[in-house]
Design an enzyme around this catalytic site. Structure first.
Site, mmCIF file in Angstrom:
data_model
loop_
_atom_site.group_PDB
_atom_site.id
_atom_site.type_symbol
_atom_site.label_atom_id
_atom_site.label_comp_id
_atom_site.label_asym_id
_atom_site.label_seq_id
_atom_site.Cartn_x
_atom_site.Cartn_y
_atom_site.Cartn_z
ATOM 1 C CD GLU A 196 32.700 -25.906 12.724
ATOM 2 O OE1 GLU A 196 31.454 -25.855 12.708
ATOM 3 O OE2 GLU A 196 33.345 -26.682 12.000
ATOM 4 C CD1 TRP B 120 31.360 -18.972 10.318
ATOM 5 C CD2 TRP B 120 29.837 -20.604 10.313
ATOM 6 N NE1 TRP B 120 31.674 -19.827 11.362
ATOM 7 C CE2 TRP B 120 30.751 -20.848 11.369
ATOM 8 C CE3 TRP B 120 28.793 -21.506 10.117
ATOM 9 C CZ2 TRP B 120 30.641 -21.950 12.227
ATOM 10 C CZ3 TRP B 120 28.687 -22.603 10.973
ATOM 11 C CH2 TRP B 120 29.607 -22.815 12.003
ATOM 12 C CG ASP C 285 26.040 -27.634 3.447
ATOM 13 O OD1 ASP C 285 25.658 -26.457 3.453
ATOM 14 O OD2 ASP C 285 26.532 -28.181 4.449
ATOM 15 C CD1 TRP D 53 29.392 -25.512 4.301
ATOM 16 C CD2 TRP D 53 31.595 -25.868 4.227
ATOM 17 N NE1 TRP D 53 30.017 -24.387 4.801
ATOM 18 C CE2 TRP D 53 31.370 -24.582 4.773
ATOM 19 C CE3 TRP D 53 32.906 -26.324 4.076
ATOM 20 C CZ2 TRP D 53 32.410 -23.751 5.162
ATOM 21 C CZ3 TRP D 53 33.940 -25.488 4.474
ATOM 22 C CH2 TRP D 53 33.694 -24.228 5.013
ATOM 23 C CD GLU E 35 30.758 -31.385 5.483
ATOM 24 O OE1 GLU E 35 30.296 -30.806 4.473
ATOM 25 O OE2 GLU E 35 31.024 -30.791 6.542
#
Length: 773
Positions: free
Chosen positions: A345, A411, A438, A486, A488
């Site tokens: 990314e 992924w 997640d 993840w 977040e």
């Protein structure tokens, strides 16, 4: 009320009393054996082995530590601790036997009435044999206090077992939210329990640098902390002001890391560190701004960042000097064969204008910034390889050309793994479709905040790292797979557990057990037995698979059909309508037909008692149902709902804004006119709306209702207004406009979009169902 678990219990068909002779017969059936992951071969015989205070463990130097895992449990729960010796008595013993010809993670477990033998080539095999033995014991073995009246018996079995894949992993993101060392150690315990052998440790990201690097103290002094904006949605948090104090965060000292790595080694778990590059590194750039192309000071972001343009400068030699120094310290702490360097990314906007990067492109004869990233990753791969390690990266490292010795973690789907394996590279498959923990695992209306996608337990169980179209040569390069958690939306360790379990059970079986041994119905039974063990261990596992969900549809006659189900097969669902009490619930056998305002309530039943959360949904018939709706501005094409009938079709949208029930407008207001066909008395209009600020969806700031007899001249009947408010969750609300009853045939509803987010982007307006009363 929480779901009542099905505890692992012994079926004692012959009477047993405390202190009886060891030859007293105990009989087990296959339903008493609930091992996850499913062994490769298991044969049940008659009889059982019973642990008592005279039982001894026969262990050598390598297996002594493993034996103590179980002997210490007996000390806690039984009040006696089996001795560990070097030679076997005539009977009543557990022996670790070496067979150097076996694969290093394979084991055999033989249980007879006289003894138990665990045979393996070495440490890992012994460990997995012991973990299987642990799962054969009563769940009370997991207790933290003395257990009275328990017979510590295990069934007579012969098990031959080995893993299907060598990489069975979990990625734990401790950057977005920091988790303390003690929790990481618990995760390692549970990986071993599930025969998983890799902890991928995501230590670096934009929102926090979590590992002490002696040469660069600002990485933790500055980069490990951010301004606390935890009251806001992750993706709606503003750029922090330099005057604000950074207080949220934490990091692991090098001593912490050594402890984690040593603990993991004892549990057969390899800890693979991830040090992100060239993107996801704003925490490093906040610490040392010169690492970026612009060299300008920035703050560690408090929440989501997209696109990620503040990345390492690929043109400066000092960048590579920094990264090599960091990785040198990391490799001293982690003996892992693999060093993960991210690679995902990276938005290369700054590279396109950076004089250092452009000079590098020219000097190296590179075509563009994609090849510059390939240069970057290949250079880092040479450094990692020079230290005797293997570089691992996300599948973006394929772009521009893959470094010769790199291993790819696929992924974004299976394509990256397919391509890398075709090029002769090893791959770890971890596609978003099956491995991103997640994601929501149940209906969003009943789940804590998560990333806006859906991954239920049953879909995890469908995962297969091998793609059908792979050649034999490609299959040989598939190391296995892993889950990615993840963080977040995961601020606490309790929430982390909720997202991991029981989905990690399902993944462990897909990576350990042969495909022909896997069966969803059989797994469903075994995992429910394991929940009792989780309860005793204090694991906050999700019960989402028990949640009752409804598939509702409406036909041309406005008759609604409601189908109820849970994820587990053969569950006892019972329901009532309207105000009936649940103790009068009838068994659900076929979809329910509804033609008038009705509340459906349903629950799981166990032993004729309601257990778990009660499903409740009201389907409201009103004066607008099935009537024609005219739109001044058509909805956004990505969110059409059910078309022109959407606002008056009884069905309501959920917190999942992709559920097909919502209509949406971005940056625009909504205005519709409902033709009731005949004049009618109207006193209230309610407009259903959603808010999910992280996704750019905001509640309206105004709802207005106008009435008309002829459809041409309208009179305002009422309105409500509201101001913007911070909202860190996803919510649904009906905005009700009440007014004195008036006669009208046409109802005009204007819903005003907020227009702009606090960060400056256009807001989405999501609306479903306009109720006319």
């Amino acid at each position: 009320m929480k779901i009542k678990p099905i505890y692992f219990t012994l079926l004692v068909l012959a009477a047993w009393i405390s202190g009886c002779d060891r030859s007293e017969k105990i009989t087990f059936t296959k339903s008493d054996i609930n091992i996850i992951p499913q062994p490769r071969e298991l044969h049940l015989q008659d009889g059982a082995f019973v642990f008592d205070k005279k039982t001894v463990f026969v262990a050598g130097e390598e297996s002594h530590k493993i034996a103590s895992i179980l002997t210490s449990k007996f000390r806690t729960v039984a009040g006696w601790e089996p001795a560990i010796t070097s030679s076997a008595p005539e009977s009543n013993y557990v022996e670790f036997r070496e067979d150097s010809g076996m694969d290093h993670e394979a084991y055999t477990l033989e249980v007879t009435a006289d003894h138990i033998a665990i045979t393996a080539a070495g440490y890992s095999g012994y460990l997995y044999g012991l973990e299987t033995l642990r799962l054969l014991l009563p769940a009370a073995i997991e207790s933290r206090d003395l257990q009275e009246g328990v017979t510590w018996a295990v069934p007579a079995v012969t098990i031959n077992d080995s893993p299907e894949y060598p990489w069975r992993g979990l990625m734990l993101d401790v950057s977005r939210h920091f988790f303390p060392k003690d929790y990481v150690l618990k995760v390692i315990d549970r990986l071993a329990m599930h025969k998983m052998n890799v902890l991928h440790f995501h230590l670096v990201d934009d929102q926090g640098w979590r590992i002490e690097i002696k040469k660069y103290p600002k990485l933790t002094g500055v980069g490990a902390y951010r301004v606390d904006k935890e009251d806001m949605h992750w993706n709606a948090r503003p750029v922090p002001d330099p005057s604000e104090k950074a207080t949220y965060g934490g990091f692991y000292t090098q001593e912490d890391i050594r402890e984690i790595v040593a603990y993991a080694k004892d549990k057969g778990v390899e800890v693979v560190p991830e040090i992100e590059m060239p993107a996801h590194v704003m925490s490093a750039i906040a610490s040392y701004p010169e690492l970026s192309c612009k060299g300008e000071p920035i703050m560690v972001p408090s929440g989501g960042v997209w696109p990620i343009t503040d990345i390492y400068c690929a043109g400066k030699e000092s960048t590579f000097e920094f990264l090599e120094n960091v990785l040198a310290e990391v490799m001293e702490l982690f003996p892992s064969r693999y060093i993960h360097v991210g690679g995902d990314e990276a938005t290369k906007t700054n590279w396109k204008t950076c004089p250092h990067c452009q000079k590098r492109i020219k000097e190296e004869g590179l075509a563009d910034v994609d090849e510059l990233q390939s240069y970057f990753m290949k250079r880092m791969e040479r450094f990692v390889s020079s230290k005797g390690r293997i570089m691992l990266g996300w599948d973006e490292i394929l772009e521009g050309g893959l470094a010769p010795g790199a291993t790819v973690m696929s992924w974004r789907g299976i394509e990256g793994g397919w391509e890398a394996s075709a090029q002769g590279h090893d791959v770890v498959m971890t596609p978003v479709s099956h491995c991103y923990f997640d994601y929501y695992q149940g209906p969003q209306d009943s789940e804590p905040m998560a990333f806006n996608a859906y991954l239920p337990l049953s879909k995890v169980y469908e995962f297969d790292p091998v793609v059908d179209s792979m050649s034999v040569e490609q299959v040989a390069h598939v190391l296995g797979g892993q889950a990615n958690l993840w963080s977040e939306y995961i601020p606490t360790t309790s929430h982390s557990e909720y997202m991991l379990y029981p989905r990690l059970n399902a993944l462990s079986e897909t990576l350990w057990s042969p495909k022909e041994k896997r069966d969803w119905e059989d797994f469903s039974s075994r995992v429910q037995h394991l929940f009792g063990r989780y309860d005793i261990l204090g694991i906050n596992y999700a019960k989402s698979a028990y949640t009752i969900t409804a598939d509702a549809s409406v036909d041309a006659n406005q008759e609604v059909t409601v189908a109820l189900k849970t994820e587990f097969p053969d569950t006892d669902i019972r329901y009532v309508l309207n105000d009936e009490a649940l103790d009068k619930a009838v068994k659900y056998t076929e979809p329910v037909q509804i033609t008038e305002t009705t509340t459906v309530k349903a629950s799981l039943f166990e032993n004729d008692k309601s257990v778990g959360n009660v499903f409740e949904r009201t389907f409201t018939w009103h004066k607008g149902v099935g009537k024609k709706v005219a739109y001044t501005r058509e909805w956004n094409k990505n969110y059409p709902g059910a078309g022109t009938s959407n606002m008056v079709n009884v069905l309501r949208g959920s917190k999942d804004f992709h559920d097909g029930q919502w209509q949406a407008w971005i940056g625009h207001d909504m205005e519709v006119v409902i033709d009731l066909e005949n004049a009618s008395g109207i006193r209230k209009v309610a407009v259903g709306a959603m808010e999910n600020q992280g996704a750019g969806i905001y509640y309206p700031v105004r709802v207005e209702v106008y009435l008309s007899e002829n459809g041409k001249s309208f009179t305002k009947a009422g309105e409500i207004q509201r101001d913007y408010a911070k909202n860190g969750s996803a919510d649904i609300k009906d905005f009700e406009v009440d007014f004195p009853e008036q006669s009208a045939r046409y109802v005009k509803v204007k819903v005003t979009n907020q227009g702009k987010t606090p960060l400056g982007g256009n807001t989405w307006l999501f609306v479903d169902e306009i109720v006319v009363e």
